[in-house]
Design an enzyme around this catalytic site. Structure first.
Site, PDB file in Angstrom:
ATOM      1  N   ILE A  46     -41.894 -56.092 -39.490  1.00 43.30           N
ATOM      2  CA  ILE A  46     -41.109 -56.934 -40.390  1.00 43.30           C
ATOM      3  C   ILE A  46     -41.569 -58.396 -40.323  1.00 43.30           C
ATOM      4  O   ILE A  46     -41.850 -59.020 -41.350  1.00 43.30           O
ATOM      5  CB  ILE A  46     -39.601 -56.818 -40.061  1.00 43.30           C
ATOM      6  CG1 ILE A  46     -39.147 -55.351 -40.149  1.00 43.30           C
ATOM      7  CG2 ILE A  46     -38.763 -57.703 -40.982  1.00 43.30           C
ATOM      8  CD1 ILE A  46     -39.376 -54.681 -41.485  1.00 43.30           C
TER       9      ILE A  46
ATOM     10  N   GLU B  59     -44.562 -64.182 -30.801  1.00 45.39           N
ATOM     11  CA  GLU B  59     -44.329 -62.831 -30.280  1.00 45.39           C
ATOM     12  C   GLU B  59     -44.402 -62.884 -28.755  1.00 45.39           C
ATOM     13  O   GLU B  59     -45.329 -63.454 -28.195  1.00 45.39           O
ATOM     14  CB  GLU B  59     -45.381 -61.870 -30.856  1.00 45.39           C
ATOM     15  CG  GLU B  59     -45.425 -60.505 -30.221  1.00 45.39           C
ATOM     16  CD  GLU B  59     -44.086 -59.769 -30.216  1.00 45.39           C
ATOM     17  OE1 GLU B  59     -43.477 -59.609 -31.287  1.00 45.39           O
ATOM     18  OE2 GLU B  59     -43.637 -59.375 -29.115  1.00 45.39           O
TER      19      GLU B  59
ATOM     20  N   HIS C 258     -40.979 -43.325 -46.482  1.00 46.25           N
ATOM     21  CA  HIS C 258     -39.928 -42.456 -47.021  1.00 46.25           C
ATOM     22  C   HIS C 258     -39.751 -42.649 -48.520  1.00 46.25           C
ATOM     23  O   HIS C 258     -39.818 -43.766 -49.021  1.00 46.25           O
ATOM     24  CB  HIS C 258     -38.593 -42.779 -46.338  1.00 46.25           C
ATOM     25  CG  HIS C 258     -38.548 -42.383 -44.901  1.00 46.25           C
ATOM     26  ND1 HIS C 258     -38.527 -41.076 -44.490  1.00 46.25           N
ATOM     27  CD2 HIS C 258     -38.511 -43.124 -43.755  1.00 46.25           C
ATOM     28  CE1 HIS C 258     -38.477 -41.026 -43.173  1.00 46.25           C
ATOM     29  NE2 HIS C 258     -38.480 -42.254 -42.691  1.00 46.25           N
TER      30      HIS C 258
ATOM     31  N   ILE D 294     -32.808 -53.675 -38.841  1.00 44.51           N
ATOM     32  CA  ILE D 294     -33.910 -53.028 -39.568  1.00 44.51           C
ATOM     33  C   ILE D 294     -34.331 -51.756 -38.831  1.00 44.51           C
ATOM     34  O   ILE D 294     -35.367 -51.693 -38.181  1.00 44.51           O
ATOM     35  CB  ILE D 294     -35.093 -53.992 -39.794  1.00 44.51           C
ATOM     36  CG1 ILE D 294     -34.600 -55.333 -40.347  1.00 44.51           C
ATOM     37  CG2 ILE D 294     -36.098 -53.344 -40.746  1.00 44.51           C
ATOM     38  CD1 ILE D 294     -33.869 -55.261 -41.685  1.00 44.51           C
TER      39      ILE D 294
ATOM     40  N   SER E  11     -34.715 -47.395 -39.322  1.00 41.94           N
ATOM     41  CA  SER E  11     -35.392 -46.614 -40.341  1.00 41.94           C
ATOM     42  C   SER E  11     -34.619 -46.767 -41.664  1.00 41.94           C
ATOM     43  O   SER E  11     -33.392 -46.761 -41.640  1.00 41.94           O
ATOM     44  CB  SER E  11     -35.433 -45.146 -39.927  1.00 41.94           C
ATOM     45  OG  SER E  11     -36.354 -44.460 -40.705  1.00 41.94           O
TER      46      SER E  11
ATOM     47  N   CYS F 263     -65.305 -42.989 -26.726  1.00 35.31           N
ATOM     48  CA  CYS F 263     -64.218 -42.012 -26.653  1.00 35.31           C
ATOM     49  C   CYS F 263     -64.653 -40.769 -27.407  1.00 35.31           C
ATOM     50  O   CYS F 263     -64.798 -40.786 -28.627  1.00 35.31           O
ATOM     51  CB  CYS F 263     -62.942 -42.592 -27.263  1.00 35.31           C
ATOM     52  SG  CYS F 263     -61.647 -41.380 -27.518  1.00 35.31           S
TER      53      CYS F 263
HETATM   54  C1  LIG Z   1     -37.842 -43.251 -33.567  1.00 33.62           C
HETATM   55  C2  LIG Z   1     -38.037 -44.089 -34.777  1.00 33.62           C
HETATM   56  C3  LIG Z   1     -38.707 -43.556 -35.890  1.00 33.62           C
HETATM   57  C4  LIG Z   1     -38.856 -44.319 -37.044  1.00 33.62           C
HETATM   58  N1  LIG Z   1     -39.537 -43.783 -38.101  1.00 33.62           N
HETATM   59  C5  LIG Z   1     -39.680 -44.519 -39.237  1.00 33.62           C
HETATM   60  C6  LIG Z   1     -40.386 -43.987 -40.337  1.00 33.62           C
HETATM   61  O1  LIG Z   1     -40.934 -42.880 -40.273  1.00 33.62           O
HETATM   62  N2  LIG Z   1     -40.449 -44.706 -41.493  1.00 33.62           N
HETATM   63  C7  LIG Z   1     -39.857 -45.942 -41.591  1.00 33.62           C
HETATM   64  O2  LIG Z   1     -39.915 -46.528 -42.662  1.00 33.62           O
HETATM   65  N3  LIG Z   1     -39.227 -46.501 -40.546  1.00 33.62           N
HETATM   66  C8  LIG Z   1     -39.123 -45.812 -39.365  1.00 33.62           C
HETATM   67  N4  LIG Z   1     -38.476 -46.359 -38.291  1.00 33.62           N
HETATM   68  C9  LIG Z   1     -37.967 -47.722 -38.389  1.00 33.62           C
HETATM   69  C10 LIG Z   1     -39.022 -48.773 -38.105  1.00 33.62           C
HETATM   70  O3  LIG Z   1     -39.782 -48.421 -36.993  1.00 33.62           O
HETATM   71  C11 LIG Z   1     -38.357 -50.108 -37.843  1.00 33.62           C
HETATM   72  O4  LIG Z   1     -37.499 -50.383 -38.894  1.00 33.62           O
HETATM   73  C12 LIG Z   1     -39.346 -51.247 -37.741  1.00 33.62           C
HETATM   74  O5  LIG Z   1     -40.378 -50.953 -36.848  1.00 33.62           O
HETATM   75  C13 LIG Z   1     -38.639 -52.494 -37.296  1.00 33.62           C
HETATM   76  O6  LIG Z   1     -39.581 -53.509 -37.168  1.00 33.62           O
HETATM   77  P1  LIG Z   1     -39.202 -54.924 -36.591  1.00 33.62           P
HETATM   78  O7  LIG Z   1     -40.335 -55.799 -36.867  1.00 33.62           O
HETATM   79  O8  LIG Z   1     -37.881 -55.308 -37.117  1.00 33.62           O
HETATM   80  O9  LIG Z   1     -38.973 -54.664 -35.047  1.00 33.62           O
HETATM   81  P2  LIG Z   1     -39.993 -54.733 -33.842  1.00 33.62           P
HETATM   82  O10 LIG Z   1     -41.213 -53.983 -34.131  1.00 33.62           O
HETATM   83  O11 LIG Z   1     -39.257 -54.361 -32.618  1.00 33.62           O
HETATM   84  O12 LIG Z   1     -40.373 -56.258 -33.781  1.00 33.62           O
HETATM   85  C14 LIG Z   1     -39.608 -57.231 -33.142  1.00 33.62           C
HETATM   86  C15 LIG Z   1     -40.522 -58.048 -32.298  1.00 33.62           C
HETATM   87  O13 LIG Z   1     -39.838 -59.196 -31.808  1.00 33.62           O
HETATM   88  C16 LIG Z   1     -40.319 -59.505 -30.538  1.00 33.62           C
HETATM   89  N5  LIG Z   1     -39.336 -60.349 -29.862  1.00 33.62           N
HETATM   90  C17 LIG Z   1     -38.087 -60.006 -29.483  1.00 33.62           C
HETATM   91  N6  LIG Z   1     -37.473 -61.030 -28.875  1.00 33.62           N
HETATM   92  C18 LIG Z   1     -38.346 -62.051 -28.866  1.00 33.62           C
HETATM   93  C19 LIG Z   1     -38.282 -63.392 -28.370  1.00 33.62           C
HETATM   94  N7  LIG Z   1     -37.210 -63.880 -27.757  1.00 33.62           N
HETATM   95  N8  LIG Z   1     -39.375 -64.177 -28.508  1.00 33.62           N
HETATM   96  C20 LIG Z   1     -40.492 -63.712 -29.136  1.00 33.62           C
HETATM   97  N9  LIG Z   1     -40.586 -62.459 -29.616  1.00 33.62           N
HETATM   98  C21 LIG Z   1     -39.532 -61.638 -29.492  1.00 33.62           C
HETATM   99  C22 LIG Z   1     -40.480 -58.140 -29.935  1.00 33.62           C
HETATM  100  O14 LIG Z   1     -41.361 -58.158 -28.834  1.00 33.62           O
HETATM  101  C23 LIG Z   1     -41.003 -57.314 -31.090  1.00 33.62           C
HETATM  102  O15 LIG Z   1     -42.409 -57.232 -31.130  1.00 33.62           O
HETATM  103  C24 LIG Z   1     -38.333 -45.621 -37.106  1.00 33.62           C
HETATM  104  C25 LIG Z   1     -37.689 -46.158 -35.986  1.00 33.62           C
HETATM  105  C26 LIG Z   1     -37.548 -45.416 -34.835  1.00 33.62           C
HETATM  106  C27 LIG Z   1     -36.902 -46.007 -33.654  1.00 33.62           C
END
Ligand SMILES: Cc1cc2nc3c(=O)[nH]c(=O)nc-3n(C[C@H](O)[C@H](O)[C@H](O)COP(=O)(O)OP(=O)(O)OC[C@H]3O[C@@H](n4cnc5c(N)ncnc54)[C@H](O)[C@@H]3O)c2cc1C
Lengths: 311, 484
Positions: free
Chosen positions: B20, B39, B57, B344, B346, B408
Site C-alpha cells: 500500500i 520502512e 480478486h 487494509i 484482504s 540456484c
Molecule cells: C493470509 C493473507 C492472505 C492474503 N491474500 C490476499 C490476496 O490473495 N489478495 C489480496 O488482494 N490481498 C490479500 N491479502 C491482503 C494483503 O496482503 C494486504 O492487504 C496488504 O499486504 C496490506 O499491505 P500494507 O502495505 O497495508 O501492509 P504491510 O505490508 O504490512 O506494510 C506495512 C509496513 O509498515 C512498516 N511499518 C510499521 N510500523 C512502522 C514504523 N513505526 N516505522 C516504519 N515502518 C513501519 C512495516 O514494517 C510494513 O512493512 C492477504 C492477507 C493475508 C494476511
C-alpha cells in the site's frame, strides 16, 4: 552455441557420476562426457572429512578415495564440463546445458542421470512453527562450517543421524558450539560409520532415538524448539536447528524429462538396476537410491555400467 | 535504489513500505513533490505484503463496503500496471465449485449476486469442468467461472512499485522506524524516527498492522486492530500443472476457521492452498501449526481427485491487518496533515492502485499537485534465465557470462540475477530470495545458500557476521569460531 555428440552423457559429477564414467572408460567406451553444475567434481563426498570408505581395495578416508578417483578421471579421456547446468534433455537425447561459456547441446547415445540427493527440508518433514534464521539442512551446515572460520550458531539441536549430519555436528562442536541433543526419529542410528558416533559420545553429545522436533520458535533467529520423546514434550533453548534425517532425490530434472516418480515415497520407478521408463535414460547413485550408503552407491554404479554394456 | 541518508524535510512522508505504501509512493511520484517513504525493515514488502496469497480478486462478498468497491476497480487495473512494471500477471480465472446439492443452490445465489454487481461470470457444467480441470473431484457437480481473477507475485509487485517510485524521485529509507511526531496546533509538522526528524507537510499512515501505534503516536483517533492469521501451504513446481485455475468450494457454513481460501496456481509455477483464518494473540504470530496444516490439507484435498500431498515446498502465514470496523478506512485524520489508511486486509493487494488514487484525492487539499512532465511509468524487471528461451540465452551469456553460471539449481537462477538484485538494493538473503526466487525451490537453498553468501560478501564487501536472513538479529553466522 556449442554442439557436441557423445556415447555417454553423465549428468552430475558426484561420486556416482565419477564411478560410472570411470567404469565406462575402463570398459573401453570412448566419448564420455560428465556434466557438473558446480565448479568442481565430488558432490556430497567432497564435504566429508572423517567418513571412511570401504571398497574391494580396502578402506581409505573419503577424501583420499575421492582424490584417487579424480586423478584417474583426469588421466582418462573422459570430458568433464564444470560449471555447466543441464536445463533439459530434448528429443533424441539432446542434452541442453548452460555455462558461463554459453549454451551447450550434447547429442548422446545414452544419458545417465546422477544428480544426487538432498536432505528433506523442515517443510517436507512438516515441522511446524516459525521461520527464523538458524535452520539449516545438514548439508548446508557442513558446507558453511567447512568453508568459513566462524560458526553458524552457539547452541544447536540436531535432527537426524546421517553421516553428513554427524560430520556437521562434530564441526559445530569444534568451532566452540554446544549441542543440546541429536535426535533420531527412528529407533536406530542411521549412519553406518560408527566411528562418528563414538567421536560424538567422547565429546559428551548424546543421541536420543525415537525423538523428533515438533515446534520451532523464534522471530529473527531460532530461540527454542520443542521435541517429542516417548510422548513427552521437551523444550530446549537453542539458536540453531540442523536437519539431516534422510535424503530425497534431486528430482527436478528427471521429472522434467518424464521419468516416472512415486510422489508418495519420493522415489523414482526403476526397473532392475537404473533403467527408467525412458529409452536410453538411466538413473544412478543417490538419485536412484537415496537411502543407500556411499559404498552401495559405488557398487551399484559399477553394476549399472555392466548392465548397460551387456544390453 | 534506496536512500542511505534520511532527508531532513519533505512534502509527504509515507510510513510503511508495504504494497500500500509503495503503491501510494508510485502514484504520488507523478507529481512534483518531495516524497519520503520510511520502512523499519531492511526491505520493502517484509510486512503483511509478503505473507499473502497473491490473488487479484475479482470481488469480495462485501460489495457494499469500500473494500468491495475498491476490489472490483483495482482488479481492472492490473493488465496495464503489470505491463508498465514488468511484473508477470495472469488472469487464470476462478472456479467456484459445488460438491453437494446444497452448494449448488449456493452457486445460484452467487451467480445472481455476481450478475447484479456486473462481474463477468459463466456457468460451467460437469463435463466442461472436467475438461478445464481434469484433476477435479468427480463429486464436483457444477461451477461458476469468473474469468477476471488473476495471480501475481505480491512481493515482486511491491518491489516493482518501489523501484518505479524511486526512479521517479521518491526517497525510500529502510531500517528506519517512526517513533513519534512533532505536532503544532493540531497539525503534524515533523516525523520523528530512530535516525532523526523529517519536517513535512503531510504524513500517510500505511503502517499495516502497526497503523494503530502510529495513530496513537500522532494523538489521532483510536484504531482498534482485529488481526487474524492466515496460513498457507505451497506445493512443489515439480508436480506439474495439476490445477490451472483458482479453485474454491462454494462456501456455505461460515466457520471462521475454514472460511475462504482456495487452491491457487501461483505465477511462479507452484500451487498454493489456503489461507485459513485463526485468531492470534500477538501481531507477530506468523507461526504455522500442525492444526493449520491438517485443516488446510483436509479442506482442499476434497476438491481434487488425487494430489501428491507429500510434495510440500513450504508453508507460511500472514497476519491480516484488519480493524474492528471490518472495512478499509481511508480518510483524513482529526490531526491535520495526517492521512489514515487503515484496515487494509484482504483484498488490499488487489485494491492497492485504487487506494493510492483515493489518497491522492485526499492529499489535494494539503499540498499542490503539479504533474511532473518527466514521470516515467515503466520499470524493467530483472532478466530471469528461467523465463527465457534457450535461443536468446546464448546471446545473453556471451554478453555477460554470469548469466551462464547457475547458482540456484531448483529455480535456475544465475549469478547475474543475484548480482543485479544486490545492485537494486537487496541486502538480506530474503531480499535476494524475493527478487530472484533463488532459495525458493524445494531444497530451500541447500546448496546455493553458501554461494549466495559468497556473492553478497564479494559485491558489498560485507563481513560474514553482518549478513542476515531478514535484518538485524537474523544473522547466519556468529562470531567466536576457533582457528580451524
Ligand atoms: C493470509 C493473507 C492472505 C492474503 N491474500 C490476499 C490476496 O490473495 N489478495 C489480496 O488482494 N490481498 C490479500 N491479502 C491482503 C494483503 O496482503 C494486504 O492487504 C496488504 O499486504 C496490506 O499491505 P500494507 O502495505 O497495508 O501492509 P504491510 O505490508 O504490512 O506494510 C506495512 C509496513 O509498515 C512498516 N511499518 C510499521 N510500523 C512502522 C514504523 N513505526 N516505522 C516504519 N515502518 C513501519 C512495516 O514494517 C510494513 O512493512 C492477504 C492477507 C493475508 C494476511
Amino acid at each position: 552455441m556449442l554442439e557436441m555428440s557423445s556415447n555417454i552423457a553423465i549428468i552430475g559429477g558426484g561420486i556416482a557420476g565419477i564411478i560410472t564414467a570411470l567404469e565406462f572408460h575402463d570398459s573401453g567406451v570412448d566419448r564420455i562426457v560428465v556434466i557438473e553444475h558446480e565448479d568442481s567434481l565430488g558432490g556430497m563426498l567432497k564435504y566429508l572429512q572423517r567418513r571412511r570408505i570401504k571398497d574391494e581395495t580396502g578402506e581409505v578416508s573419503a577424501r583420499d578415495y575421492l582424490s584417487q578417483k579424480l586423478n584417474a578421471l583426469s588421466e582418462s579421456s573422459v570430458i568433464v564440463l564444470k560449471e555447466t547446468t543441464v536445463v533439459n534433455v530434448e528429443r533424441d537425447n539432446r542434452v541442453v546445458a548452460i555455462s558461463p561459456r554459453g549454451v551447450v547441446k550434447i547429442k548422446s547415445q545414452k544419458v545417465i542421470l546422477a544428480t544426487g540427493a538432498r536432505f528433506m527440508t523442515r517443510e517436507e518433514l512438516i515441522i511446524p512453527g516459525y521461520r527464523p534464521a538458524g535452520i539449516f539442512t545438514a548439508f548446508t551446515a557442513l558446507s558453511l562450517l567447512n568453508e568459513y572460520r566462524d560458526n553458524i550458531g552457539k547452541v544447536a539441536i540436531i535432527q537426524g543421524t546421517h553421516d553428513i549430519t554427524l560430520e556437521a555436528a562434530i564441526k559445530f562442536l569444534e568451532k566452540g558450539g554446544e549441542i543440546k541433543a541429536i535426535l533420531e526419529n527412528e529407533k536406530d542410528v542411521r549412519t553406518c560409520d560408527k566411528n562418528l558416533v563414538e567421536i560424538l559420545a567422547e565429546k559428551g553429545v548424546k543421541i536420543i532415538t525415537n525423538a523428533k522436533i515438533i515446534w520451532i520458535s523464534g522471530d529473527k533467529r531460532v530461540n527454542n524448539v520443542i521435541y517429542l520423546k516417548d510422548n513427552e514434550k521437551e523444550q530446549v533453548a537453542c539458536d540453531t536447528v540442523i536437519i539431516g534425517t534422510s535424503l530425497v532425490p534431486r528430482y527436478e530434472l528427471p521429472l522434467k524429462l518424464g521419468v516416472k516418480f512415486d510422489f508418495e515415497k519420493k522415489k523414482f520407478h526403476i526397473n532392475g538396476i537404473g533403467r527408467t521408463n525412458l529409452d536410453s535414460v538411466y538413473l544412478c547413485g543417490h538419485l536412484a537410491y537415496p537411502s543407500s550408503s556411499f559404498e552401495e552407491v559405488i557398487k551399484m554404479g559399477k553394476v549399472l555400467v555392466k548392465h548397460i554394456l551387456t544390453e | 535504489m534506496f536512500s542511505e541518508e534520511l532527508p531532513s524535510k519533505a512534502d509527504v512522508v509515507i510510513i510503511g513500505g508495504g504494497v500500500i505504501g509503495c503503491a501510494i509512493a508510485r502514484a504520488l511520484s507523478k507529481y512534483d513533490l518531495e516524497i519520503v517513504l520510511i520502512e523499519k525493515e531492511p526491505d520493502v514488502g517484509f510486512g503483511v505484503s509478503k505473507g499473502n496469497a497473491g490473488v487479484i480478486h475479482p470481488f469480495v462478498p462485501q460489495m457494499k463496503k469500500l473494500k468491495g468497491k475498491m476490489c472490483v476497480e483495482g482488479n481492472k487495473r492490473f493488465d496495464e500496471i503489470s505491463k508498465e512494471l514488468d511484473v508477470p500477471f495472469k488472469r487464470v480465472g476462478l472456479l467456484i465449485v459445488a460438491l453437494t446439492f446444497l452448494e449448488f443452490f449456493g452457486l445460484i445465489f452467487a451467480y445472481l449476486f455476481l450478475k447484479k454487481h456486473k462481474i463477468k461470470v459463466q456457468w460451467i457444467w460437469r463435463k466442461t469442468l472436467r475438461k478445464l480441470e481434469p484433476n477435479i473431484t468427480p463429486k464436483a457437480k457444477a461451477a461458476l467461472f469468473v474469468p477476471s481473477a488473476g495471480i501475481l507475485d505480491p512481493v515482486e509487485y511491491t518491489i516493482a512499485l518501489a523501484e518505479n517510485a524511486a526512479k521517479n524521485g521518491v526517497k525510500i529509507v529502510l531500517n528506519t522506524k517512526v517513533t513519534g511526531f512533532e505536532v503544532e496546533n493540531n497539525r503534524i509538522v515533523g516525523v520523528i524516527t530512530d535516525r532523526g526528524v523529517i519536517r513535512t507537510k503531510v504524513v500517510i499512515n500505511t503502517a499495516g498492522l502497526y497503523a494503530d501505534e502510529i495513530s496513537r503516536k500522532a494523538r489521532a483517533e483510536e484504531v482498534v486492530m482485529n488481526p487474524g492469521k492466515g496460513a498457507m501451504i505451497v506445493f512443489s513446481e515439480s508436480i506439474g500443472n495439476l490445477v490451472s485455475h483458482i479453485i474454491a468450494e462454494m462456501p456455505l457454513r461460515i466457520d471462521p476457521r475454514t472460511k475462504g481460501g482456495a487452491i491457487i496456481p501461483t505465477i511462479n509455477g507452484k500451487t498454493l492452498w489456503g489461507p485459513n483464518l485463526t485468531d492470534v494473540e500477538t501481531k507477530e504470530d506468523v507461526s504455522v501449526t500442525q492444526e493449520d496444516i491438517s485443516l488446510i490439507i483436509e479442506k482442499f484435498s476434497r476438491l481434487l481427485k488425487n494430489y501428491p500431498l507429500k510434495m510440500i515446498n513450504t508453508f507460511f502465514a500472514g497476519v491480516r491487518p484488519a480493524i474492528i470496523e471490518g472495512d478499509f478506512i481511508i480518510r483524513k485524520s482529526k490531526v491535520r496533515g495526517l492521512i489514515q489508511v487503515l484496515g487494509i486486509e484482504s483484498p488490499g493487494l488487489t485494491a492497492s492502485p485504487v487506494i493510492a488514487d483515493k489518497v491522492i484525492e485526499l492529499i489535494k487539499d494539503e499540498v499542490e499537485l503539479k504533474p511532473k512532465h518527466n514521470f516515467n511509468p515503466t520499470r524493467k524487471g530483472i532478466t530471469r534465465v528461467k523465463r527465457m528461451k534457450i535461443e536468446n540465452l546464448d546471446e545473453l551469456i556471451k554478453k555477460d557470462p554470469k548469466y551462464g553460471r547457475i547458482i540456484c539449481l531448483c529455480e535456475m537462477v544465475s549469478e547475474a540475477e543475484i548480482v543485479e538484485a544486490i545492485k537494486r538494493g537487496a541486502r538480506t538473503l530474503d531480499s535476494i530470495k524475493f527478487r530472484t526466487n533463488a532459495m525458493k525451490g524445494d531444497c530451500h537453498g541447500e546448496r546455493c545458500l553458501p554461494k549466495i553468501l559468497r556473492i553478497i560478501k564479494r559485491e558489498l564487501s560485507l563481513e560474514l557476521k553482518d549478513i542476515t536472513k531478514k535484518g538485524k538479529g537474523s544473522e547466519i553466522f556468529v562470531r567466536g569460531g576457533c582457528e580451524c
